[in-house]
Design an enzyme around this catalytic site. Structure first.
Site, PDB file in Angstrom:
ATOM      1  N   GLY A 241       8.061  42.456  65.823  1.00  0.00           N
ATOM      2  CA  GLY A 241       8.672  42.216  67.128  1.00  0.00           C
ATOM      3  C   GLY A 241       7.777  42.341  68.345  1.00  0.00           C
ATOM      4  N   GLU A 276       6.273  45.125  59.956  1.00  0.00           N
ATOM      5  CA  GLU A 276       6.369  43.702  59.579  1.00  0.00           C
ATOM      6  C   GLU A 276       5.968  42.802  60.750  1.00  0.00           C
ATOM      7  OE1 GLU A 276      10.560  43.421  58.838  1.00  0.00           O
ATOM      8  OE2 GLU A 276      10.469  44.508  56.964  1.00  0.00           O
ATOM      9  N   GLY A 278       4.536  39.680  62.785  1.00  0.00           N
ATOM     10  CA  GLY A 278       4.242  38.274  62.537  1.00  0.00           C
ATOM     11  C   GLY A 278       3.471  37.711  63.708  1.00  0.00           C
ATOM     12  N   ARG A 279       4.230  37.482  64.791  1.00  0.00           N
ATOM     13  CA  ARG A 279       3.677  36.863  65.991  1.00  0.00           C
ATOM     14  C   ARG A 279       2.414  37.569  66.507  1.00  0.00           C
ATOM     15  NH1 ARG A 279       7.016  33.959  69.301  1.00  0.00           N
ATOM     16  NH2 ARG A 279       8.836  34.926  68.358  1.00  0.00           N
ATOM     17  N   ARG A 315       9.301  25.350  69.332  1.00  0.00           N
ATOM     18  CA  ARG A 315       9.687  26.570  70.041  1.00  0.00           C
ATOM     19  C   ARG A 315      10.208  26.307  71.451  1.00  0.00           C
ATOM     20  NH1 ARG A 315       6.461  30.005  71.497  1.00  0.00           N
ATOM     21  NH2 ARG A 315       7.925  31.719  71.298  1.00  0.00           N
ATOM     22  N   TYR A 319      13.860  27.572  71.925  1.00  0.00           N
ATOM     23  CA  TYR A 319      14.099  28.816  72.670  1.00  0.00           C
ATOM     24  C   TYR A 319      13.551  28.802  74.092  1.00  0.00           C
ATOM     25  CZ  TYR A 319      12.737  30.455  67.848  1.00  0.00           C
ATOM     26  OH  TYR A 319      12.497  30.631  66.522  1.00  0.00           O
ATOM     27  N   CYS A 344      12.542  11.032  70.470  1.00  0.00           N
ATOM     28  CA  CYS A 344      13.655  10.526  71.277  1.00  0.00           C
ATOM     29  C   CYS A 344      14.720  11.590  71.514  1.00  0.00           C
ATOM     30  CB  CYS A 344      14.256   9.305  70.596  1.00  0.00           C
ATOM     31  SG  CYS A 344      13.066   7.980  70.559  1.00  0.00           S
ATOM     32  N   GLU A 345      14.340  12.613  72.212  1.00  0.00           N
ATOM     33  CA  GLU A 345      15.258  13.682  72.620  1.00  0.00           C
ATOM     34  C   GLU A 345      14.791  14.133  73.994  1.00  0.00           C
ATOM     35  OE1 GLU A 345      17.784  15.129  70.851  1.00  0.00           O
ATOM     36  OE2 GLU A 345      17.385  14.202  68.913  1.00  0.00           O
TER      37      GLU A 345
END
Ligand code: PLP
Length: 420
Positions: A241, A276, A278-279, A315, A319, A344-345
């Site tokens: 985190g 744990e 990650g980022r 990402r 988010y 196309c969004e």
């Protein structure tokens, strides 16, 4: 700190010019730096070592499951935190020993529980009582005792984006901390279970240590309560985190400060502490290299249309995340523009009305800090090829995930006989 710096006016990954990679592999392409992964791994380990010698660091494979990245981290002595049978298989293929694997995740299938037991993984992080009962039954039938901890939800607001928040009571993760003692009392006697501790993970990209500290304090109180009830508690998993800087000059709590806080809060717990991350390990160890296709005049701002899109790096669309955008060979001039991909969004926009390096069609650019939750979330939406990945080490580089063409993907599909 990372190893994406300008040398002679061009951004390099370690000693490799990004234009060399772009010419060889094409764009868009993810580029990872081995030296940065190693540095982050070492700094993180040194940080948590402040809490004592009994620590276990398991890389959250979901952040970047590339086999080569996992191998770099395995060589640094990292275990793996996995959330699926696929991640478990990858972690072991990359050289991480089964005993160093922690299996998290709110929806493990029975097949995955079998897989973990057969492989002899180090720990199952249980999300609900029924999962513990089922795991115990499967393990007992195999003549095994599954090492397990209960993941609790401490009802702490991590202060991060709602979609990456996991420790509030309304989130789907963990079991309510106030029910943990009763559930522990019921699960601990089961023959197939070695229920030995608790786990917590309240969210990702935390910019303050305060919510983590609040969560850990609640976990500490629970450990005392469990021991008072006669349980043997030997392991506590404090999750991941830790936030990382996504903007130039942004400051986040360092692994060192995190380790000091953990040491203070967990003093006297007398357990193996598990982490744990990650980022924190891989976000700033990767960039997404892209080519500017067009600079399209816009009514409000020009649109820099690049060949990377939300299917390659989701990402921002997912988010509202921020990635700095920079020219690989900046001229020194800037302009205010939006940066968008070809999908196309309307959500396929990486930056809106931001002051960025002046770029023109044909220029190379990068989306920075893209090493975590980047390639792993890529898709082939709009039948775009799956983005490749490159690992750099010093002056060497190698493709560590090939570009998968839309044609190759079509090879996996078929039209049913009745339509032919
Ligand atoms: N552990 C668990 C259980 C997670 O769900 C996650 C990601 O959300 C992580 C670890 C890794 O988090 P981060 O990448 O923020 O360190």
């Amino acid at each position: 700190m990372n190893h994406f710096d300008s040398i002679g006016g061009e951004m390099h990954a370690e000693q490799v010019p990004l234009s060399t990679i772009a010419q060889t592999v094409g764009t868009p392409v993810y580029v990872y730096s081995t030296a940065t992964l190693q540095r982050h791994a070492r700094v993180y380990k040194a940080g948590v070592a402040k809490a004592g010698p009994r620590t276990h660091v398991a890389f959250a494979v979901k952040a970047n499951p590339n086999l080569a990245v996992l191998r770099v981290l395995a060589n640094e002595g990292f275990g793996a935190d996995v959330v699926s049978g696929g991640e478990m298989t990858r972690a072991m293929a990359a050289g991480i020993a089964a005993k160093d694997i922690v299996f998290s995740g709110v929806g493990k299938t029975r097949a995955e529980l079998h897989q973990g037991l057969d492989a002899g993984i180090g720990q199952f992080n249980l999300e609900l009582e029924e999962e513990g009962v089922v795991l115990a039954g499967i393990a007992a039938a195999k003549g095994l005792r599954a090492p397990a901890v209960l993941r609790v939800n401490p009802d702490v607001d991590a202060g991060t984006h709602d979609k990456i928040s996991t420790g509030k009571k309304e989130n789907k993760f963990g079991l309510p901390i106030d029910q943990a003692l009763d559930i522990f009392n019921r699960l601990a006697p089961l023959e197939g279970l070695n229920l030995r501790g608790v786990a917590v993970h309240i969210g990702s990209q935390l910019s303050s240590l305060a919510p983590l500290e609040a969560a850990f304090e609640r976990v500490g109180a629970l450990v005392a309560q469990l021991r008072a009830a006669g349980h043997t508690i030997t392991h506590v998993d404090l999750g991941g985190g830790l936030g990382v800087p996504y903007r130039k000059g942004e400051v986040m709590p360092s692994p060192d400060e995190f380790g000091e806080m953990v040491a203070r809060v967990t003093a006297g717990w007398d357990v193996e502490l598990q982490f744990e991350p990650g980022r924190a390990i891989c976000a700033n160890a990767g960039v997404l290299v892209t080519e500017v296709l067009w600079v399209k005049p816009g009514v409000v701002h020009p649109y820099v249309i690049v060949d990377a899109a939300m299917n390659d790096l989701s990402r921002v669309a997912l988010y509202d995340a921020h990635h700095d955008f920079a020219a690989v060979r900046p001229s020194g001039e800037t302009f205010v523009a939006s940066v968008a991909g070809p999908v196309c969004e309307s959500s396929d926009v990486f930056a809106k009305g931001r002051e960025i390096d002046l770029v023109r069609g044909g220029d190379l650019a990068v989306l920075l800090s893209a090493g975590a939750y980047g390639a792993t979330m890529a898709s082939m939406y709009n039948s775009r090829p799956l983005v490749p990945e490159v690992l750099v080490s010093g002056d060497r580089f190698e493709v560590v995930a090939k570009r998968v063409s839309a044609e190759a993907m079509m090879g996996e599909e078929q039209v049913p006989a009745w339509l032919k």
